[in-house]
Write a protein that holds these residues in place. Structure first.
Motif, short mmCIF file in Angstrom:
data_model
loop_
_atom_site.label_atom_id
_atom_site.label_comp_id
_atom_site.label_asym_id
_atom_site.label_seq_id
_atom_site.Cartn_x
_atom_site.Cartn_y
_atom_site.Cartn_z
N GLU A 1 0.19 -24.27 -1.94
CA GLU A 1 1.18 -26.22 -1.61
C GLU A 1 2.37 -25.88 -2.43
O GLU A 1 3.71 -25.78 -1.96
N GLU A 2 2.44 -25.37 -3.66
CA GLU A 2 3.89 -24.91 -4.63
C GLU A 2 4.59 -23.44 -3.55
O GLU A 2 5.94 -23.96 -3.83
N LYS A 3 4.23 -22.62 -3.24
CA LYS A 3 4.61 -21.86 -2.52
C LYS A 3 5.28 -22.55 -1.40
O LYS A 3 6.45 -22.65 -1.18
N GLU A 4 5.00 -23.32 -0.95
CA GLU A 4 5.42 -24.46 0.72
C GLU A 4 6.66 -25.22 -0.11
O GLU A 4 7.99 -25.48 0.25
N MET A 5 6.35 -25.92 -1.01
CA MET A 5 6.96 -26.85 -1.72
C MET A 5 8.76 -25.51 -1.87
O MET A 5 10.03 -26.14 -2.01
N ILE A 6 8.80 -24.84 -2.67
CA ILE A 6 9.79 -23.71 -3.16
C ILE A 6 10.54 -23.33 -2.51
O ILE A 6 11.81 -23.61 -2.36
N MET A 7 9.89 -22.71 -0.97
CA MET A 7 10.67 -22.64 0.51
C MET A 7 10.95 -23.47 0.72
O MET A 7 11.99 -23.29 0.91
N MET A 8 10.69 -24.83 0.55
CA MET A 8 11.25 -26.13 1.42
C MET A 8 12.51 -26.28 0.68
O MET A 8 13.78 -26.65 0.91
N LEU A 9 12.67 -25.65 -0.93
CA LEU A 9 13.93 -26.36 -2.21
C LEU A 9 14.67 -25.14 -1.33
O LEU A 9 15.62 -25.75 -1.94
N VAL A 10 14.42 -24.14 -2.06
CA VAL A 10 14.92 -22.96 -1.48
C VAL A 10 15.70 -23.56 -0.09
O VAL A 10 17.40 -23.00 0.79
N ASP A 11 15.06 -23.68 0.53
CA ASP A 11 15.77 -23.59 2.74
C ASP A 11 16.84 -25.34 2.30
O ASP A 11 17.29 -25.42 3.24
N GLY A 12 17.10 -26.30 0.97
CA GLY A 12 17.70 -26.98 1.05
C GLY A 12 17.35 -28.74 1.33
O GLY A 12 17.83 -28.95 1.60
N PHE A 13 16.01 -28.96 1.14
CA PHE A 13 15.21 -29.74 1.66
C PHE A 13 15.52 -30.04 0.27
O PHE A 13 15.07 -29.34 -0.79
N SER A 14 15.34 -31.93 0.12
CA SER A 14 15.58 -32.88 -1.52
C SER A 14 13.86 -32.83 -1.33
O SER A 14 13.80 -32.83 -0.63
N TYR A 15 13.81 -33.61 -2.48
CA TYR A 15 12.54 -33.18 -3.02
C TYR A 15 12.11 -34.72 -2.16
O TYR A 15 10.84 -35.14 -2.19
N LYS A 16 12.59 -35.45 -1.96
CA LYS A 16 12.39 -37.05 -1.44
C LYS A 16 12.19 -36.41 0.22
O LYS A 16 10.27 -37.24 0.59
N GLU A 17 12.17 -35.71 0.48
CA GLU A 17 12.08 -34.83 1.78
C GLU A 17 10.81 -34.62 1.84
O GLU A 17 10.09 -34.16 2.65
N ILE A 18 10.60 -33.23 0.30
CA ILE A 18 9.59 -33.02 -0.12
C ILE A 18 8.40 -33.42 0.45
O ILE A 18 7.19 -33.14 1.26
N ALA A 19 8.49 -34.96 -0.86
CA ALA A 19 7.59 -35.94 -0.84
C ALA A 19 6.74 -36.47 0.06
O ALA A 19 5.32 -36.64 0.70
N GLU A 20 7.89 -36.53 1.48
CA GLU A 20 7.40 -37.14 1.99
C GLU A 20 6.57 -35.92 3.34
O GLU A 20 5.68 -36.66 4.43
N LYS A 21 6.99 -35.07 3.02
CA LYS A 21 6.08 -34.14 4.04
C LYS A 21 4.38 -33.62 3.95
O LYS A 21 4.20 -33.67 4.09
N PHE A 22 5.14 -33.82 2.55
CA PHE A 22 3.30 -33.57 2.10
C PHE A 22 2.45 -34.88 1.28
O PHE A 22 1.49 -35.24 0.78
N LYS A 23 3.06 -35.98 1.45
CA LYS A 23 2.90 -36.77 1.43
C LYS A 23 1.96 -37.36 0.29
O LYS A 23 1.48 -38.33 -0.22
#
Lengths: 167, 130
Positions: A124-146
């Motif tokens: 989960e930590e790895k996926e969130m970091i990859m999304m962050l590096v790809d430019g997704f915001s914290y809000k978008e990451i929170a929506e994806k992981f619910k």
């Protein structure tokens, strides 16, 4: 003043109303500038790369799926521009670089051999970091992981601590 | 703040320059293609007509001034002779060129709004600059 969504802007540009591209430029220039500024010290080169990123985005706009967010796509283009810049200058991204205005994204990108360090993280930590590096915001990451915004930030902070300890 | 505005201005300048070259190039190319096609179709059509006239192929059409019974009796024979006398290569070329012409016309009709919007945006931008 009516607020127009990115999706509508892209549709209008695809329909030939290219003046709407000005809205995208005004909205995202500073973000792309900040990303590139943390990697390159020469101001003129930073501006050139920012311009190149937007020109490439404009040229690809007819193929761009308007349902997707623009910023991650722009980030990817900017990162590709950086790679080409480094290749042309034969520069390497050093491990110990003094970044101005370091943000989460640039912190995680500092690791040259990312995979070795990311193996120490949970999935989960790895996926969130990859999304962050790809430019997704914290809000978008929170929506994806619910998860809540604060939970996502805690997870990212924990991952960061692990990477620092294991560096 | 000014630095940011300057950079945005540079980006937009480059985008509009790129789009101007692209749009003007496309319009000129498509215009030249239309003109070439139109001219070629006209020349080939004239040659086609002259050949049929020289061969007196149009005399076959006089059958339609006859009685219905005569038409019925000699219709297919007349059509067959007409077909044999046609300059086929020129006809095929004409059909291909006319098909391309119609296809390009349809494309232009389909994209007319897009091209119009682009041209308007470009004119507005360059007028602001001047």
């Amino acid at each position: 003043m009516t607020i127009i969504s990115d999706r509508e802007i892209i549709l209008k540009i695809k329909n030939g109303e290219i003046n709407y591209f000005e809205i995208i430029v005004k909205k995202y220039t500073s973000k792309i500038y900040q990303l590139i500024k943390t990697k390159i010290l020469i101001k003129e080169d930073v501006e050139d790369l920012v311009q190149n990123a937007f020109i490439k985005f404009y040229k690809a706009i007819n193929r761009f799926n308007e349902k997707l967010p623009i910023l991650p796509y722009l980030y990817q283009i900017a990162k590709n521009e950086l790679k080409m810049y480094y290749r042309s200058k034969k520069n390497f991204l050093p491990l110990k670089e003094n970044f101005k205005n370091e943000d989460e994204r640039s912190f995680f990108e500092r690791f040259e051999r990312k995979e070795d360090y990311l193996k120490k993280l949970k999935k989960e930590e790895k996926e969130m970091i990859m999304m962050l590096v790809d430019g997704f915001s914290y809000k978008e990451i929170a929506e994806k992981f619910k998860k809540s915004l604060n939970t996502v930030k805690s997870i990212v902070r924990r991952a960061r601590r692990k990477l620092i300890i294991n560096k | 703040m000014n630095k940011g505005k300057n950079l945005e201005k540079k980006i937009l300048d480059r985008v509009y320059r790129f789009e101007t070259k692209k749009t003007v190039g496309e319009i000129l190319l498509k215009g030249a293609t239309f003109l070439f096609l139109g001219f070629t179709v006209f020349i080939l059509g004239s040659i086609f007509y002259e050949i049929l006239k020289e061969q007196t192929t149009f005399d076959l059409l006089e059958i339609f001034s006859e009685d219905f019974e005569v038409i019925k009796k000699y219709f297919f024979e007349t059509v067959y002779i007409f077909y044999l006398e046609l300059p086929k290569i020129i006809l095929i070329l004409l059909l291909i060129l006319i098909s391309i012409f119609f296809y390009l016309s349809w494309q232009l009709f389909k994209n007319f709004n897009k091209i119009k919007n682009k041209v308007i945006s470009l004119i507005k931008f360059w007028r602001r600059k001047i």
